[in-house]
Design a protein around this motif. Structure first.
Motif, PDB file in Angstrom:
ATOM      1  N   LEU A 479       0.826  -1.205   0.000  1.00 33.96           N
ATOM      2  CA  LEU A 479       0.000   0.000   0.000  1.00 33.96           C
ATOM      3  C   LEU A 479       0.867   1.265   0.000  1.00 33.96           C
ATOM      4  N   ARG A 480       1.961   1.191   0.748  1.00 36.94           N
ATOM      5  CA  ARG A 480       2.854   2.342   0.791  1.00 36.94           C
ATOM      6  C   ARG A 480       3.545   2.564  -0.543  1.00 36.94           C
ATOM      7  N   LYS A 483       1.348   4.195  -2.988  1.00 38.52           N
ATOM      8  CA  LYS A 483       1.114   5.605  -2.687  1.00 38.52           C
ATOM      9  C   LYS A 483       2.310   6.470  -3.037  1.00 38.52           C
ATOM     10  N   THR A 484       3.501   5.921  -2.847  1.00 37.16           N
ATOM     11  CA  THR A 484       4.694   6.744  -3.024  1.00 37.16           C
ATOM     12  C   THR A 484       5.238   6.704  -4.442  1.00 37.16           C
ATOM     13  N   GLN A 533      -1.614  -1.723  -8.143  1.00 30.81           N
ATOM     14  CA  GLN A 533      -3.017  -1.390  -7.908  1.00 30.81           C
ATOM     15  C   GLN A 533      -3.833  -2.661  -7.650  1.00 30.81           C
ATOM     16  N   ALA A 536      -2.977  -3.992  -4.188  1.00 30.90           N
ATOM     17  CA  ALA A 536      -3.621  -3.214  -3.124  1.00 30.90           C
ATOM     18  C   ALA A 536      -5.099  -3.560  -3.009  1.00 30.90           C
ATOM     19  N   LYS A 547      -4.571  -0.771   6.941  1.00 26.37           N
ATOM     20  CA  LYS A 547      -4.672   0.546   6.304  1.00 26.37           C
ATOM     21  C   LYS A 547      -3.453   1.363   6.683  1.00 26.37           C
ATOM     22  N   LEU A 548      -3.071   2.220   5.779  1.00 23.41           N
ATOM     23  CA  LEU A 548      -1.962   3.133   6.070  1.00 23.41           C
ATOM     24  C   LEU A 548      -2.420   4.211   7.041  1.00 23.41           C
ATOM     25  N   THR A 551      -2.228  10.523   6.372  1.00 18.28           N
ATOM     26  CA  THR A 551      -1.137  11.462   6.108  1.00 18.28           C
ATOM     27  C   THR A 551      -1.467  12.801   6.761  1.00 18.28           C
TER      28      THR A 551
END
Length: 574
Positions: A479-480, A483-484, A533, A536, A547-548, A551
């Motif tokens: 997931l990270r 996102k990054t 994708q 995830a 879940k992350l 932010t």
């Protein structure tokens, strides 16, 4: 020379000396006289004078020298065995013994000759159970008695399975059982018996009518053995005769069939695994035509193949047959096999592991209502179609069908069969009924295991085994990365590099499988990529709790302060 003869000679010499003396004295008075030579002179003896008693010739006995054994006996170095000296060592003849009645000698003992010739042999009284007789026979034959057999002679059953009985010792066993009133069953299974042993067992069956059951499974008696075994069986009534695994074939079976035809009554007969063919079935049919008294018949593991219609018809005429086993015979018959269900006393029918054609199965299903006492029907491992299996099962809805056990192991059935079976077993009159079946034929494809879940859970298991210092949550990691990263995909080697930095080593197979489970766009070089994708999305499905962390919001930009213009300093020139 005797003393008397010596004395007469001395007297004769004395007379000659006296004559010479007289002549010498007279010669002086008279003139010389001519001498006369004496040739012989008869001695004068008087009858009144007798020699002394020690010189009597009648009492003079010449003593022969002692034998070597007598010399040793006098010295105390020899013992003849008995308390008396043998007559041959006495230095007297028979006439001398009777001539001197004052001499007494002991009489020689009779070693038993008179008793053995004149008296009858003493009778040996043995108990009727045969224990003493068995020990006596073993001693005479030089055999070691079988302890288990000796003990069981006063019981109902003698069980010597796998005992390694010596075939020579069977003779002693049979003779000791001849008058036994206790033993009802003799089991010699898996002991190799010779022809002589079979002969004595046959004699035992003819003599002892108390022995009702004989089990000879795996004794390998052969053709000649069964001929000697059943020679006196025609006058017997037996509860059980087990001759399975004896390899006597059709030739040996003829001897048994003749005894059955001549009147032998065997209630339970086991002939399985004896290489019997269609000819044996015909011979048994001819024997049953004359004497159909068998209650339980086992013909499994033979070679009946198409069987014999006459044999089946004779079995159908029986009014005492209860159990019939025709399994493992390669039976390839049609409707005639269903006639067996018309036997009014039949309770168990085993037709498993054969080649029954569909027409035979349908005929059996139709005649099930006629088998009033049939309890068990075994049709396992036959080429039964799912439709025929369903037809057999549907007959159990009828109350008139008395089957309690229907065995269809190894038979493929449909889903409808399973549902029908469940409904039938819930009926009030079928609560104690048992129905077995093989695999279920399905009309849909089975779902395959999800490779994506397997791969992700495998990686999660490997990372969870690490120490707290190097622990890595694979779900949060993907997931990270999504996102990054700018692009929603990554190469497998990048994943491997990240895992190595965290202290994990992944094998190439696992990396390749995650690329196959979540395929991304191919590289120009043809290499695989991982679609982050899709990873995830699947993680959110199987691990919704992962879940992350949110932010934090970006801080507001501080207002820019206006820079003060620095005034130029002017310096005055003095």
């Amino acid at each position: 020379m005797s003393p008397i003869f010596e004395k007469s000679k001395d007297c004769h010499l004395l007379g000659n000396r006296k004559t010479e003396k007289k002549m010498s004295s007279s010669s002086s008075n008279y003139s010389e006289v001519p001498q006369i030579e004496s040739i012989y002179e008869n001695p004068k003896s008087s009858s009144s004078e007798e020699p002394p008693i020690e010189e009597w010739s009648s009492l003079y006995l010449g003593t022969p020298p002692d034998s070597p054994k007598m010399v040793l006996y006098k010295q105390g170095l020899y013992d003849p065995g008995s308390g008396e000296i043998c007559a041959k060592y006495i230095g007297l003849s028979d006439s001398e013994v009777f001539r001197h009645p004052y001499s007494s000698y002991p009489r020689i003992k009779d070693p038993g000759i008179e008793t053995s010739l004149l008296d009858p042999e003493p009778q040996i009284l043995l108990n009727l159970n045969g224990q003493d007789l068995y020990l006596d026979l073993c001693e005479k034959m030089g055999l070691i008695p079988v302890r288990g057999f000796h003990k069981a002679l006063v019981e109902d059953v003698i069980n010597l399975q796998y005992y390694g009985v010596n075939p020579v010792g069977v003779r002693a066993m049979c003779l000791s059982l001849t008058n036994n009133k206790y033993v009802k069953r003799l089991d010699l299974s898996y002991n190799q018996l010779s022809e002589d042993a079979c002969y004595h067992l046959g004699e035992l069956l003819g003599d002892n009518f108390n022995l009702k059951e004989l089990v000879l499974t795996g004794c390998r008696i052969g053709t000649e053995g069964i001929r000697r075994l059943v020679v006196r069986l025609s006058a017997r009534t037996m509860k059980e005769l087990d001759l399975s695994k004896n390899e006597f074939g059709e030739t040996g079976f003829k001897y048994l069939a003749d005894q059955i035809a001549n009147g032998a009554v065997i209630k339970r007969l086991n002939l399985s695994n004896n290489d019997l063919g269609e000819g044996s079935a015909e011979e048994l049919a001819a024997a049953l035509e004359r004497n159909n008294t068998i209650k339980c018949l086992d013909l499994s593991w033979n070679q009946l193949f198409r069987g014999s219609t006459a044999f089946i018809i004779e079995l159908c005429r029986s009014r005492v047959l209860k159990e019939l086993n025709l399994a493992w015979n390669g039976l390839f018959v049609g409707r005639p096999i269903s006639y067996l269900l018309t036997v009014p006393t039949l309770t168990t029918l085993d037709l498993s592991n054969n080649k029954l054609i569909p027409r035979a199965i349908k005929a059996i299903a139709i005649r099930l209502r006629l088998a009033k006492k049939l309890h068990t029907l075994n049709l396992s491992h036959n080429p039964v179609t799912p439709a025929d299996a369903f037809l057999l099962l549907s007959k159990l809805r009828l109350k008139t069908v008395g089957i309690k056990v229907l065995l269809l192991d190894g038979v493929g059935v449909s889903k409808e069969f399973v549902d029908e079976r469940k409904e039938i077993l819930q009926l009030d009159y079928r609560t104690d009924t048992s129905v077995t079946y093989g695999h279920v034929i399905r009309n849909y494809t089975l779902s395959k295991p999800d490779l994506r879940a397997i791969v992700l859970k495998r990686i999660d298991f490997l990372t969870s085994r690490a120490s707290k210092k190097n622990q890595l949550d694979i779900g949060l990691y993907f997931l990270r990365e999504l996102k990054t990263r700018e692009a929603p995909h990554m190469m497998p080697r990048e994943l491997n590099r990240a895992m190595r930095q965290a202290g994990f080593v992944m094998d190439e197979g696992l990396l390749d499988e995650i690329g196959n489970a979540f395929p991304g766009p191919r590289l120009e070089t043809g290499g695989k990529t991982i679609n982050l994708q899709n990873v995830a999305d699947y993680i959110k499905r199987i691990w919704p709790e992962k879940k992350l962390p949110p932010t934090p919001p970006e801080p507001e930009p501080e207002p820019k302060r206006k820079k003060k213009k620095k005034r130029k300093k002017y310096f005055k020139i003095k």
